[in-house]
Scaffold this motif. Structure first.
Motif: not given
Length: 141
Positions: A98-108
């Motif tokens: 799967w594809l996922h956009e990390p939810s932690g913020g910051g540089e990601e």
């Protein structure tokens, strides 16, 4: 110099009776193939941090810590020491990839990660440092 505390997760599942470990391809090609990881917040316990980071980074809803595999000190490419906590976790979720956009913020923030499972140490070349304890998981399952 005070080390940066980092948590690394070897998230495992059994698929068709074979043990597998979750890895991902970063959307920035030179970042290579990695295992989920993250930074321990000030005052946060590494055990709490690893669960938080795994959920934020992977999008999985259920991850459970099995055990702490190793703690070491590692010098990052920028010269900063990292105190690394490697955990073995498991998930009952059976997503194939799967594809996922990390939810932690910051540089990601804004990056997309492509997650998939591997069944052996030789299957992919993980970036520097990420495979250091993989043999303890895949050989031990």
């Amino acid at each position: 110099m005070e080390p940066v505390w980092k948590v690394y997760g070897y998230i495992t599942r059994f698929y068709k009776e074979k043990p597998q470990v979750l890895v991902f391809q970063h959307s920035v090609p030179e970042a290579g193939i990695q295992i989920p990881k993250g930074t321990v917040n000030p005052g946060e316990d590494p055990l709490h941090a690893v669960v938080r980071e795994m959920v934020e980074e992977t999008g999985l809803n259920s991850v459970y810590v099995e055990k702490l595999l190793a703690v070491d000190t590692w010098i990052n490419e920028d010269g900063k020491p990292h105190k690394r906590y490697f955990y073995q976790l498991h998930t009952p979720e059976v997503k194939g990839s799967w594809l996922h956009e990390p939810s932690g913020g910051g540089e990601e923030k804004g990056l997309i990660f492509h997650f998939f499972w591997i069944s052996s140490v030789e299957e992919v070349d993980l970036i520097r440092g990420h495979g250091d304890y993989l043999h303890l998981v895949l050989d031990g399952l």
